[in-house]
Motif scaffolding. Structure first.
Motif, mmCIF file in Angstrom:
data_model
loop_
_atom_site.group_PDB
_atom_site.id
_atom_site.type_symbol
_atom_site.label_atom_id
_atom_site.label_comp_id
_atom_site.label_asym_id
_atom_site.label_seq_id
_atom_site.Cartn_x
_atom_site.Cartn_y
_atom_site.Cartn_z
ATOM 1 N N ASN A 57 0.801 -1.238 -0.048
ATOM 2 C CA ASN A 57 0.048 -0.204 -0.037
ATOM 3 C C ASN A 57 1.011 1.361 -0.137
ATOM 4 O O ASN A 57 0.476 2.323 -0.877
ATOM 5 C CB ASN A 57 -1.090 0.046 1.143
ATOM 6 C CG ASN A 57 -2.181 -1.181 0.997
ATOM 7 O OD1 ASN A 57 -2.219 -1.418 -0.222
ATOM 8 N ND2 ASN A 57 -2.754 -1.523 1.992
ATOM 9 N N ARG A 58 1.922 1.251 0.636
ATOM 10 C CA ARG A 58 2.812 2.455 0.712
ATOM 11 C C ARG A 58 3.460 2.483 -0.659
ATOM 12 O O ARG A 58 3.643 3.640 -1.056
ATOM 13 C CB ARG A 58 3.801 2.289 1.865
ATOM 14 C CG ARG A 58 4.698 3.581 2.057
ATOM 15 C CD ARG A 58 5.565 3.332 3.275
ATOM 16 N NE ARG A 58 6.643 2.485 3.146
ATOM 17 C CZ ARG A 58 7.657 2.570 3.923
ATOM 18 N NH1 ARG A 58 7.555 3.157 5.237
ATOM 19 N NH2 ARG A 58 8.607 1.722 3.813
ATOM 20 N N CYS A 59 3.807 1.445 -1.307
ATOM 21 C CA CYS A 59 4.296 1.584 -2.761
ATOM 22 C C CYS A 59 3.357 2.421 -3.539
ATOM 23 O O CYS A 59 3.623 3.063 -4.522
ATOM 24 C CB CYS A 59 4.381 0.084 -3.244
ATOM 25 S SG CYS A 59 4.708 -0.183 -5.171
ATOM 26 N N GLN A 60 2.235 2.050 -3.338
ATOM 27 C CA GLN A 60 1.142 2.652 -4.401
ATOM 28 C C GLN A 60 1.127 4.009 -4.048
ATOM 29 O O GLN A 60 0.997 4.881 -5.032
ATOM 30 C CB GLN A 60 -0.378 2.042 -4.042
ATOM 31 C CG GLN A 60 -1.478 2.761 -4.883
ATOM 32 C CD GLN A 60 -1.210 2.843 -6.514
ATOM 33 O OE1 GLN A 60 -0.729 1.629 -6.886
ATOM 34 N NE2 GLN A 60 -1.609 3.515 -7.093
ATOM 35 N N ALA A 61 1.119 4.415 -2.705
ATOM 36 C CA ALA A 61 1.184 5.807 -2.545
ATOM 37 C C ALA A 61 2.494 6.764 -2.802
ATOM 38 O O ALA A 61 2.437 7.621 -3.307
ATOM 39 C CB ALA A 61 1.401 5.919 -0.827
ATOM 40 N N TYR A 62 3.720 5.872 -2.853
ATOM 41 C CA TYR A 62 4.859 6.534 -3.249
ATOM 42 C C TYR A 62 4.557 6.642 -4.998
ATOM 43 O O TYR A 62 5.158 7.723 -5.568
ATOM 44 C CB TYR A 62 6.100 5.488 -3.010
ATOM 45 C CG TYR A 62 6.724 5.976 -1.710
ATOM 46 C CD1 TYR A 62 6.960 7.041 -1.194
ATOM 47 C CD2 TYR A 62 6.913 4.763 -1.084
ATOM 48 C CE1 TYR A 62 7.528 7.180 -0.044
ATOM 49 C CE2 TYR A 62 7.676 4.671 0.129
ATOM 50 C CZ TYR A 62 7.838 5.861 0.635
ATOM 51 O OH TYR A 62 8.270 6.368 1.830
ATOM 52 N N LEU A 63 4.092 5.631 -5.441
ATOM 53 C CA LEU A 63 3.697 5.714 -7.142
ATOM 54 C C LEU A 63 2.997 6.977 -7.561
ATOM 55 O O LEU A 63 3.088 7.775 -8.265
ATOM 56 C CB LEU A 63 3.284 4.430 -7.654
ATOM 57 C CG LEU A 63 4.014 3.653 -7.806
ATOM 58 C CD1 LEU A 63 3.282 2.281 -8.553
ATOM 59 C CD2 LEU A 63 5.103 3.788 -9.103
#
Length: 87
Positions: free
Chosen positions: A31-37
């Motif tokens: 989920n944090r990956c998606q936020a970073y993207l």
């Protein structure tokens, strides 16, 4: 009382973990990956996607996130491989 017997019965009836399940840590990284993207921080997204895959290698969402990062980096062969592993 019969607490030991009750615990044994609960342990026996508890289902085995599903192969496609994540862990709380893998979910956090994905989920944090998606936020970073969304913030265009592709390198941080890559680190988190790789962490999610390492923690939960059988979880499709982790591979999907890794594929999206590679796609964003225009690494289409790597993206395809990640998507395929998650399928």
């Amino acid at each position: 009382r019969k607490y030991s017997m009750a615990l044994a019965l609960v342990d026996e009836s508890r289902p085995a973990p599903q192969k496609l399940q994540s862990t709380p840590a893998a979910l956090l990284y994905a989920n944090r990956c998606q936020a970073y993207l969304a913030l265009q921080d592709v390198m941080s997204a890559l680190r988190d996607a790789e962490s999610a895959v390492k923690i939960a290698p059988d979880w499709p969402k982790a591979h999907f996130r890794l594929g999206k990062v590679h796609e964003k980096r225009n690494e289409l062969t790597k993206a395809y491989a990640a998507f395929k592993r998650g399928w």
